[in-house]
Every structure is written in C-alpha cells, then in structure tokens.
Design a protein around this motif. Structure first.
Motif, mmCIF file in Angstrom:
data_model
loop_
_atom_site.group_PDB
_atom_site.id
_atom_site.type_symbol
_atom_site.label_atom_id
_atom_site.label_comp_id
_atom_site.label_asym_id
_atom_site.label_seq_id
_atom_site.Cartn_x
_atom_site.Cartn_y
_atom_site.Cartn_z
ATOM 1 N N GLU A 15 9.407 0.918 18.755
ATOM 2 C CA GLU A 15 9.450 0.412 17.383
ATOM 3 C C GLU A 15 8.755 1.396 16.451
ATOM 4 O O GLU A 15 7.770 2.041 16.828
ATOM 5 C CB GLU A 15 8.747 -0.943 17.322
ATOM 6 C CG GLU A 15 8.724 -1.569 15.927
ATOM 7 C CD GLU A 15 8.116 -2.956 15.932
ATOM 8 O OE1 GLU A 15 7.208 -3.210 15.122
ATOM 9 O OE2 GLU A 15 8.544 -3.792 16.754
ATOM 10 N N THR A 16 9.261 1.504 15.242
ATOM 11 C CA THR A 16 8.631 2.354 14.227
ATOM 12 C C THR A 16 7.927 1.460 13.215
ATOM 13 O O THR A 16 8.525 0.543 12.658
ATOM 14 C CB THR A 16 9.667 3.234 13.519
ATOM 15 O OG1 THR A 16 10.286 4.093 14.482
ATOM 16 C CG2 THR A 16 9.005 4.094 12.448
ATOM 17 N N GLY A 17 6.648 1.715 13.009
ATOM 18 C CA GLY A 17 5.872 0.913 12.065
ATOM 19 C C GLY A 17 4.474 1.443 11.927
ATOM 20 O O GLY A 17 4.191 2.606 12.253
ATOM 21 N N VAL A 18 3.584 0.589 11.448
ATOM 22 C CA VAL A 18 2.200 1.008 11.227
ATOM 23 C C VAL A 18 1.429 1.084 12.539
ATOM 24 O O VAL A 18 0.478 1.840 12.678
ATOM 25 C CB VAL A 18 1.476 0.073 10.238
ATOM 26 C CG1 VAL A 18 2.085 0.199 8.853
ATOM 27 C CG2 VAL A 18 1.531 -1.374 10.712
ATOM 28 N N GLY A 19 1.836 0.258 13.522
ATOM 29 C CA GLY A 19 1.211 0.344 14.848
ATOM 30 C C GLY A 19 -0.267 0.053 14.825
ATOM 31 O O GLY A 19 -0.757 -0.793 14.090
ATOM 32 N N GLY A 20 -0.994 0.770 15.658
ATOM 33 C CA GLY A 20 -2.435 0.599 15.734
ATOM 34 C C GLY A 20 -2.855 -0.345 16.830
ATOM 35 O O GLY A 20 -2.077 -1.179 17.302
ATOM 36 N N ASN A 21 -4.094 -0.234 17.235
ATOM 37 C CA ASN A 21 -4.626 -0.990 18.360
ATOM 38 C C ASN A 21 -4.605 -2.495 18.135
ATOM 39 O O ASN A 21 -4.487 -3.267 19.071
ATOM 40 C CB ASN A 21 -6.059 -0.519 18.637
ATOM 41 C CG ASN A 21 -6.602 -1.034 19.946
ATOM 42 O OD1 ASN A 21 -5.922 -1.002 20.957
ATOM 43 N ND2 ASN A 21 -7.838 -1.506 19.933
ATOM 44 N N ILE A 22 -4.713 -2.923 16.862
ATOM 45 C CA ILE A 22 -4.710 -4.356 16.569
ATOM 46 C C ILE A 22 -3.519 -4.751 15.696
ATOM 47 O O ILE A 22 -3.489 -5.833 15.133
ATOM 48 C CB ILE A 22 -6.034 -4.795 15.892
ATOM 49 C CG1 ILE A 22 -6.278 -4.010 14.597
ATOM 50 C CG2 ILE A 22 -7.197 -4.629 16.844
ATOM 51 C CD1 ILE A 22 -7.490 -4.477 13.831
ATOM 52 N N GLY A 23 -2.535 -3.844 15.583
ATOM 53 C CA GLY A 23 -1.301 -4.180 14.883
ATOM 54 C C GLY A 23 -1.386 -4.227 13.379
ATOM 55 O O GLY A 23 -0.497 -4.754 12.715
ATOM 56 N N LYS A 24 -2.448 -3.671 12.806
ATOM 57 C CA LYS A 24 -2.603 -3.675 11.351
ATOM 58 C C LYS A 24 -2.654 -2.254 10.795
ATOM 59 O O LYS A 24 -3.218 -1.995 9.750
ATOM 60 C CB LYS A 24 -3.880 -4.433 10.949
ATOM 61 C CG LYS A 24 -3.860 -5.902 11.331
ATOM 62 C CD LYS A 24 -5.129 -6.607 10.874
ATOM 63 C CE LYS A 24 -5.089 -8.084 11.252
ATOM 64 N NZ LYS A 24 -6.317 -8.788 10.829
ATOM 65 N N GLY A 25 -2.046 -1.354 11.528
ATOM 66 C CA GLY A 25 -2.087 0.046 11.115
ATOM 67 C C GLY A 25 -3.158 0.780 11.887
ATOM 68 O O GLY A 25 -4.166 0.197 12.286
ATOM 69 N N GLY A 26 -2.925 2.055 12.129
ATOM 70 C CA GLY A 26 -3.894 2.838 12.870
ATOM 71 C C GLY A 26 -5.246 2.893 12.188
ATOM 72 O O GLY A 26 -5.340 2.991 10.959
ATOM 73 N N ASP A 27 -6.321 2.809 12.968
ATOM 74 C CA ASP A 27 -7.657 2.831 12.367
ATOM 75 C C ASP A 27 -7.920 4.140 11.617
ATOM 76 O O ASP A 27 -8.622 4.160 10.616
ATOM 77 C CB ASP A 27 -8.736 2.580 13.428
ATOM 78 C CG ASP A 27 -8.691 3.568 14.592
ATOM 79 O OD1 ASP A 27 -7.815 4.451 14.624
ATOM 80 O OD2 ASP A 27 -9.546 3.446 15.501
ATOM 81 N N LEU A 28 -7.303 5.230 12.068
ATOM 82 C CA LEU A 28 -7.550 6.527 11.434
ATOM 83 C C LEU A 28 -6.887 6.624 10.063
ATOM 84 O O LEU A 28 -7.491 7.119 9.113
ATOM 85 C CB LEU A 28 -7.064 7.656 12.344
ATOM 86 C CG LEU A 28 -7.679 7.675 13.745
ATOM 87 C CD1 LEU A 28 -7.136 8.845 14.559
ATOM 88 C CD2 LEU A 28 -9.204 7.750 13.674
ATOM 89 N N VAL A 29 -5.648 6.148 9.942
ATOM 90 C CA VAL A 29 -4.997 6.199 8.634
ATOM 91 C C VAL A 29 -5.589 5.160 7.692
ATOM 92 O O VAL A 29 -5.514 5.311 6.470
ATOM 93 C CB VAL A 29 -3.471 6.024 8.750
ATOM 94 C CG1 VAL A 29 -2.846 7.183 9.492
ATOM 95 C CG2 VAL A 29 -3.097 4.715 9.420
ATOM 96 N N GLN A 30 -6.177 4.101 8.240
ATOM 97 C CA GLN A 30 -6.904 3.159 7.382
ATOM 98 C C GLN A 30 -8.116 3.851 6.770
ATOM 99 O O GLN A 30 -8.434 3.642 5.595
ATOM 100 C CB GLN A 30 -7.346 1.940 8.191
ATOM 101 C CG GLN A 30 -6.218 0.972 8.510
ATOM 102 C CD GLN A 30 -6.707 -0.308 9.149
ATOM 103 O OE1 GLN A 30 -7.758 -0.837 8.785
ATOM 104 N NE2 GLN A 30 -5.965 -0.818 10.113
#
Length: 397
Positions: free
Chosen positions: A254-269
């Motif tokens: 899947e293409t999306g924000v992803g991340g360990n908790i599904g709210k976008g990667g912590d690094l791009v946050q």
C-alpha cells in the motif's frame, strides 16, 4: 504629537516587545502544563528533580534542574519543528544538529542519541564496559533460570545498521565500528544463547519486501513479522511441545503515510512533511484471540503516557505466560506475539527487577522478554556507571 514624543513612545513599544519576546518562553513555562515527551525530538523529557535533603545531593540537583529547564522551555518543539522543516525544504536535507538525516532515494534516518556518530564509530565504549554489561545481563538470566523462567533479550537494529547504503554516499567507506559491533567483536560473534542477533538475520537482500519504513525510524509490519518468527524459533527450542501460531499472511503493498503507528512516519512528522508517502507491506486481517486488559494494580512504577501504554493481552487457548519489557519497536511485533500466550504483560519500560518479582505474586511467567532499540542498549548501564563515578568523586571531596 511631536517627533520627539513619537520616538520616545516607539522606543518604549520596541523595548516592551523585545522583553516580551525574550521572556515569553520562560513565563509560559511557569504557567503551562509540562509535557513528558517531545514529539519533535522523539524522546522523553527531563522530570523535575526532588529538592536535595543532603549536602552531597546539591550538585546533582542543580545539574538535573538545568536539564529540566532546557527541556521544558515553552515553544521548544515548535522551534525545532520549524528549524527542521526549513532545512529540509530549502536545502533538501536535515542539518548535522537535526534529529533527522535526509538520506538517499527518499530515505530518512533518526539522528538523536549520537546515532550517526555511533555508525561512524566515534562513540566507542570504555574498556571493561562490555564485560560489565554482559555480567549484568547474565545476572538477570541466572536469577530467572533459577526460578525456571527463560530470559530473552532482543536488540532492535538501528535502521542505518540494516540499510547503511541509503544513509549517505559512500557510507560503508566511512563506517566505523558501532557499539553493538563492539559487543559482537567482544563475544567473537557468539552472543549468549538468550540474545537474538537480528543484525545478521534482517538482511534486506534475502527478502522480497522492505523491512523498515523510509519515513519512520522503525521496522515495518513485515520486518516485525520476521522478528516474531525468530522469537518463536527460540521459544520453540525451549518449549518443543508447544504449538505456536505463525501462519500470518501478507497482501498487496500500500502507498500512504505509513509509519510504526499508522499516523505517518515519525521522521517526517519531525520535519513537518506529511506530504511524503511511501509504499510498504500490508498484513492481511486475522481473527485475534487476544483480549486487552489493564495492568494489575500490584505493579509499581508504571507510567501510562500517551502512545506509550502498558497493558495485558490474554489468549485463553494457549498455555504459556510472559512478561515483556519493551519500547516503540515492539508496537508492530505485539499483535503476532499475543496470539501465542495465555497471558502477556507488556510494560513500556526498561527491565525492572521489582516488577518481575511483583508478577511472581500473580503468576509464574514462562519467559521474560526484554526488547531494546540498538541506540539504547547500553544507556541505563552507562548512566549508572556515571552516577556511581560522580558519587565516588563527591565522597572523596
């Protein structure tokens, strides 16, 4: 109003604005609620130190107070966010003091806790530290084994340890010996049998899916599944008659924000770049037998912080019980593991002997798992060494 009066009023206004700007952070810090976690830096913030009641506590108190004030100045996260975003937006990279490194081909890496310096071999351990650390780990292992409880220590590799080629150009040419590699060298590549060597196992070229997120510092759900299978392999050797559930399936990516908790990667946050997306593996839904319950009140020193919750999972059809001391890397491993235990107590904290002994009043676990990010494996031990050295120095003076 004549020009002299206008200049005088302007002077007062500018002086007042300057004073408000200078003291606003300090004033807001006094009246606002204190956070315990920095989203911008992805770390816990210093706690207010207790007032000293003995002479030898005065120096450590002021040292801790200085750290506390630096951590809790108001607007700190906002300024860090803006700084990191402008670096990435205008120069396409995070600066050397940023907590984010903009690597190659859209990969981002966490750069707090001297992680880049560790990769470059600039933070070697002192002579004797590894031996002392291993002795402390063996002490846990022996204590638990005497009570017929297995101990499993899991180190979650830094992303740059698994994907060094995306960290920077010619990464391997400048790479030094990391602290974990010092441990491997000391043990001649043979870690104690209660430790998993995931660095050797998580080799991207051996798998047809990515193992870590590009925009997050953690492994993705497929990487977590591989860690789970390696954990079950060890558990099976200790409990050969136990039937473990391992038949989880993966679907399309899947293409999306992803991340360990599904709210976008912590690094791009941290960089304030929610527009960055990536493609990552997806786990097919499955019927979970595990129910979530609250932590027993008998356990002490459990801090329930946002996004860092401790809890109990139960699966009545299974036989084994466990206690897991974990951090954020275990978020995506937990759903797999929970399907294989009658009861698991997940504690978002470092190994705590007091908690283990308290659990023994509730039930006898078959295994205690301690999972730590590579960047933190020696932290508490080194901090204890530092405290002991400071206390010894203060006693001598």
């Amino acid at each position: 109003m004549n020009s002299s009066a206008i200049k005088k009023v302007s002077h007062y206004i500018l002086s007042g604005m300057f004073l408000v700007f200078i003291f606003s952070s300090s004033l807001f810090m006094l009246v606002t609620e204190k956070n315990s976690w920095s989203e911008a830096e992805n770390r816990g913030l210093a706690l207010l130190p207790e007032f000293p009641d003995r002479l030898e506590q005065i120096t450590p108190f002021f040292r801790s107070m200085d750290t506390y004030i630096q951590d809790h100045l108001s607007f700190r996260d906002f300024y860090i966010y803006r700084y990191q975003r402008e670096l990435d937006k205008r120069f396409n990279q995070a600066g050397p003091r940023s907590t984010v490194i903009s690597g190659l081909d859209g990969w981002y890496f966490f750069n707090a806790f001297n992680m880049k310096d560790d990769f470059l071999g600039r933070t070697p351990l002192k002579e004797g530290t590894i031996a002392s650390w291993l002795a402390s780990q063996n002490k846990k292992y022996q204590w638990l084994l005497e009570r017929n409880i297995r101990y499993l220590y899991i180190v979650a590799p830094n992303k740059q340890s698994i994907y060094p080629e995306y960290l920077m150009k010619h990464a391997m040419a400048v790479k030094g010996t990391s602290r974990f590699e010092e441990l491997l060298k000391y043990t001649k590549g043979n870690l104690p049998e209660y430790m998993l060597n995931l660095h050797d196992y998580l080799q991207p070229q051996l798998f047809d899916k990515p193992l870590y997120y590009k925009n997050d510092s953690h492994w993705n759900i497929f990487g977590a599944y591989l860690v789970f299978t390696k954990t079950i392999e060890k558990l099976s050797s200790w409990h050969p008659t136990e039937k473990f559930t391992t038949d989880f399936e993966f679907g399309h990516e899947e293409t999306g924000v992803g991340g360990n908790i599904g709210k976008g990667g912590d690094l791009v946050q941290m960089l304030m770049r929610p527009d960055l997306t990536e493609t990552y593996p997806q786990l097919k839904p499955f019927a979970s037998c595990g129910t979530v319950e609250e932590i027993p009140t008998e356990l002490s020193n459990i801090k329930q912080l946002p996004g860092r919750i401790s809890f109990v999972r139960k699966c009545p059809t299974k036989n084994l019980r466990a206690v897991v001391f974990r951090d954020s890397f275990f978020v995506s491993v937990e759903p797999f593991l929970s399907e294989n235990f009658k009861e698991v107590i997940y504690l978002w904290k470092e190994y705590d002997q007091q908690n283990v002994e308290e659990v023994l009043t509730l039930f006898r676990p078959d295994i205690v798992i301690e999972a730590r990010a590579e960047r933190h494996i020696f932290d508490s031990f080194l901090e204890k060494e530092k405290r002991d050295s400071q206390q010894q120095s203060e006693r001598q003076h």
